[in-house]
Design a protein around this motif. Structure first.
Motif, PDB file in Angstrom:
ATOM      1  N   PRO A 173       0.810  -1.219   0.000  1.00 42.58           N
ATOM      2  CA  PRO A 173       0.000   0.000   0.000  1.00 42.58           C
ATOM      3  C   PRO A 173       0.846   1.273   0.000  1.00 42.58           C
ATOM      4  O   PRO A 173       1.959   1.284   0.512  1.00 42.58           O
ATOM      5  CB  PRO A 173      -0.782  -0.087   1.331  1.00 42.58           C
ATOM      6  N   GLN A 175       0.337   4.680   1.697  1.00 40.42           N
ATOM      7  CA  GLN A 175      -0.564   5.165   2.728  1.00 40.42           C
ATOM      8  C   GLN A 175      -0.908   6.647   2.594  1.00 40.42           C
ATOM      9  O   GLN A 175      -0.163   7.394   1.954  1.00 40.42           O
ATOM     10  CB  GLN A 175       0.061   4.930   4.103  1.00 40.42           C
ATOM     11  N   ALA A 176      -1.994   7.034   3.224  1.00 36.46           N
ATOM     12  CA  ALA A 176      -2.365   8.444   3.263  1.00 36.46           C
ATOM     13  C   ALA A 176      -1.204   9.234   3.856  1.00 36.46           C
ATOM     14  O   ALA A 176      -0.604   8.807   4.834  1.00 36.46           O
ATOM     15  CB  ALA A 176      -3.610   8.622   4.111  1.00 36.46           C
ATOM     16  N   ARG A 193      -3.401   5.283  -1.353  1.00 34.05           N
ATOM     17  CA  ARG A 193      -4.112   6.200  -0.451  1.00 34.05           C
ATOM     18  C   ARG A 193      -3.424   7.554  -0.365  1.00 34.05           C
ATOM     19  O   ARG A 193      -3.995   8.507   0.132  1.00 34.05           O
ATOM     20  CB  ARG A 193      -4.189   5.597   0.954  1.00 34.05           C
ATOM     21  N   GLU A 216      -5.038  10.725  -2.385  1.00 44.25           N
ATOM     22  CA  GLU A 216      -5.213  12.131  -2.021  1.00 44.25           C
ATOM     23  C   GLU A 216      -5.027  13.029  -3.247  1.00 44.25           C
ATOM     24  O   GLU A 216      -5.645  14.077  -3.367  1.00 44.25           O
ATOM     25  CB  GLU A 216      -4.187  12.531  -0.947  1.00 44.25           C
TER      26      GLU A 216
ATOM     27  N   ARG B 150      -3.422   7.135  11.415  1.00 39.74           N
ATOM     28  CA  ARG B 150      -2.516   7.903  10.552  1.00 39.74           C
ATOM     29  C   ARG B 150      -1.173   8.136  11.240  1.00 39.74           C
ATOM     30  O   ARG B 150      -0.110   7.968  10.640  1.00 39.74           O
ATOM     31  CB  ARG B 150      -3.181   9.251  10.211  1.00 39.74           C
ATOM     32  N   ASP B 153       0.895   5.045  11.356  1.00 37.60           N
ATOM     33  CA  ASP B 153       1.499   4.809  10.051  1.00 37.60           C
ATOM     34  C   ASP B 153       2.777   5.630   9.913  1.00 37.60           C
ATOM     35  O   ASP B 153       3.803   5.151   9.426  1.00 37.60           O
ATOM     36  CB  ASP B 153       0.488   5.202   8.972  1.00 37.60           C
ATOM     37  N   ILE B 201      -5.396  -1.192   7.094  1.00 39.14           N
ATOM     38  CA  ILE B 201      -4.698   0.057   6.763  1.00 39.14           C
ATOM     39  C   ILE B 201      -3.222  -0.040   7.130  1.00 39.14           C
ATOM     40  O   ILE B 201      -2.360   0.303   6.339  1.00 39.14           O
ATOM     41  CB  ILE B 201      -5.349   1.253   7.484  1.00 39.14           C
ATOM     42  N   ALA B 203      -1.353  -2.738   7.926  1.00 38.35           N
ATOM     43  CA  ALA B 203      -0.675  -3.894   7.353  1.00 38.35           C
ATOM     44  C   ALA B 203       0.495  -4.393   8.199  1.00 38.35           C
ATOM     45  O   ALA B 203       1.590  -4.633   7.689  1.00 38.35           O
ATOM     46  CB  ALA B 203      -0.202  -3.585   5.921  1.00 38.35           C
TER      47      ALA B 203
END
Lengths: 256, 270
Positions: A173, A175-176, A193, A216, B150, B153, B201, B203
């Motif tokens: 992925p 990510q955001a 993302r 985004e 977030r 992450d 999200i 992972a």
């Protein structure tokens, strides 16, 4: 620690061969004001990417006078924009002596083009896209296609991954809050993302592929769409995004 | 060599210190010699949760700056035999933690301890980076809400790029997800992210789910690591997490809403 006690002599370092991908600035001629203006323009296209990158100056296509080649000014200007000039590629003996004087590393380059000193050449902007008709000397160095950069770890929020020459392939992925950039195409085998910028040197044929579009921002050659404008079409599904008539077009991958 | 585990999150108030206290207590209870270090210089809390705040004489920064020896600063836990606490300084700046100083202390500790648990401050600045730099494993504490996910992450990215293991090109830091303040009822009502959402999200492998519980707050206020509340769901969930950290295979619990019957409502079960 017990390391030193048991193994006797422990060296303070070890030399290893490293292979890094660098950005080269192909200099055509040097005028400090124009150079800075062009540089600022380039940086504004991808501000995050240029921050603190190492740069080499490629002199293969340098057409200006040797006396105008002021490496101290080049280094200073780049430094002001958080770019670190680390070395010089190609160039004739005089140019390389100047570079050495400015404490730059000398990297080998293609055959040096000994240019007859003609009247002032038509000024073209430095660091522009490569001219279509390439000289044999320059063609040599670009014969191989640029290798794709492959990333198998997730690209996390705050991280940036860049493929300066070819494609970028990500098997995880994005990510955001993360940003992925490539000169060529971007493939994401996972959800996209964060932000994806393909064709950042202006390649309008570049595309972005992903398994789930949750981005985004998606940009191709400077044309971009933000999350809000991406929601209506192919959101959270496998799509490709390409540029058609200056417009980003999203198409589902299963109907491609 | 000790295993160095950082408890981190990026976001504040998600339960890092609570987790550090319980995980270190759990490891020590199983007989492993464990030390827990408070990296939150200036906002010292771990000593409160471990109920040793009145016994702090010297702290982590004193040791780094050579003003005290490690033995003078280490506080022996009164409840669990093999547990020690290295408190943070309340009066210094976070910059007092230098990489060399932290390394010296960690190296010294790794010679006698099995586990070193580093309780990270919130944020991604110097203090948090010092806490995670030497880690072999990371417990990423996350609440089931978007901003916490977030930030987790973000901290995972930093673990991958700015830890010693990353800089030396060694095997990456082993990452564990610990979901705290989980409330299955609110997940069912769509007010919280589900375990599945967060796992998808971020992972990374799930170490455990700690249910939201009044017991956690009460235990903290009493200076008791919640893992010692052995009859509570949160205490048992932490115990499961410690077991999994040590390689045991335990089924995940407390992830679905319990249908509360008349009696349990009457007697406030759980």
């Amino acid at each position: 620690m017990s390391d030193t006690a048991t193994s006797g002599v422990k060296q303070s370092f070890q030399l290893k061969s490293a292979n890094v991908s660098l950005t080269a600035l192909e200099l055509y001629y040097f005028d400090n004001d124009e150079f800075e203006a062009n540089l600022r323009d380039k940086i504004s296209q991808a501000p995050g990417f240029f921050k603190d990158i190492p740069l080499i100056i490629s002199l293969e296509k340098y057409e200006g006078l040797d006396s105008e080649l002021d490496f101290f000014k080049i280094i200073g200007t780049c430094r002001r924009h958080n770019i670190h000039v680390i070395g010089v590629r190609a160039g004739n003996e005089d140019q390389r002596r100047l570079a050495r004087g400015a404490s730059l590393a000398l990297l080998p380059g293609g055959t040096v083009r000994e240019k007859p000193q003609t009247a002032a050449p038509e000024p073209e902007a430095a660091a522009e896209e490569a001219p279509v008709a390439e000289t044999p000397a320059a063609a040599l160095s670009t014969a191989e296609p640029a290798p794709a950069r492959i990333i198998s770890q997730p690209v996390r929020s705050g991280q940036q991954v860049y493929a300066p020459e070819g494609d970028l392939i990500i098997l995880a992925p994005v990510q955001a809050g993360a940003e992925v950039l490539a000169a060529g195409n971007i493939h994401v085998y996972g959800p996209l993302r964060g932000r994806a910028l393909a064709g950042i040197h202006g390649a309008e044929s570049a595309r972005v592929f992903c398994q789930s579009l949750e981005a985004e921002l998606v940009s191709i050659a400077g044309h971009y769409k933000i999350s809000e404008d991406l929601q209506d079409n192919g959101w959270k599904s496998a799509v490709q995004i390409q540029l058609r008539d200056d417009l980003l077009v999203v198409t589902p991958l299963d109907k491609a | 060599m000790a295993r160095i585990i950082v408890v981190t999150s990026g976001k504040g108030g998600v339960g890092k210190t609570t987790t550090s206290a319980s995980i270190s207590t759990g490891l020590a209870k199983r007989g492993h010699k464990t030390v827990v270090i408070d990296f939150d210089v200036g906002l010292r809390n771990l000593d409160l949760i471990m109920n040793c705040e009145r016994r702090v004489v010297y702290d982590f920064v004193n040791v780094i700056q050579g003003e005290a020896s490690l033995n003078q600063a280490l506080i022996k836990d009164k409840r669990v035999e093999t547990l020690y606490i290295l408190p943070a300084s309340q009066t210094r700046e976070k910059e007092a933690l230098t990489r060399e100083g932290v390394e010296k202390v960690i190296n010294e500790l790794s010679q006698t301890f099995d586990y070193i648990v580093c309780d990270s401050p919130a944020g991604i600045e110097h203090g948090a980076q010092m806490a995670l730099y030497y880690a072999d494993e990371a417990i990423v504490v996350t609440n089931p809400e978007v901003s916490s996910v977030r930030d987790s992450d973000r901290i995972l990215g930093i673990l991958q790029s700015k830890s010693r293991r990353a800089e030396m090109g060694q095997d990456p830091v082993k990452e564990h997800l610990l979901l705290t303040r989980y409330n299955p009822d609110r997940v069912d009502r769509g007010e919280m992210l589900s375990v599945k959402d967060v796992e998808e999200i971020l992972a990374i492998p799930l170490l455990g789910v700690i249910p939201e519980s009044q017991v956690v707050l009460n235990a903290s206020n009493q200076g008791l690591p919640v893992i010692l509340e052995e009859n509570s769901d949160a205490g048992q969930a932490y115990d499961d997490a410690v077991a999994r950290l040590l390689g045991e295979d335990r089924e995940h619990r407390f992830m679905t809403a319990q249908k509360k019957g008349f009696f349990s409502r009457m007697f406030k079960g759980g």
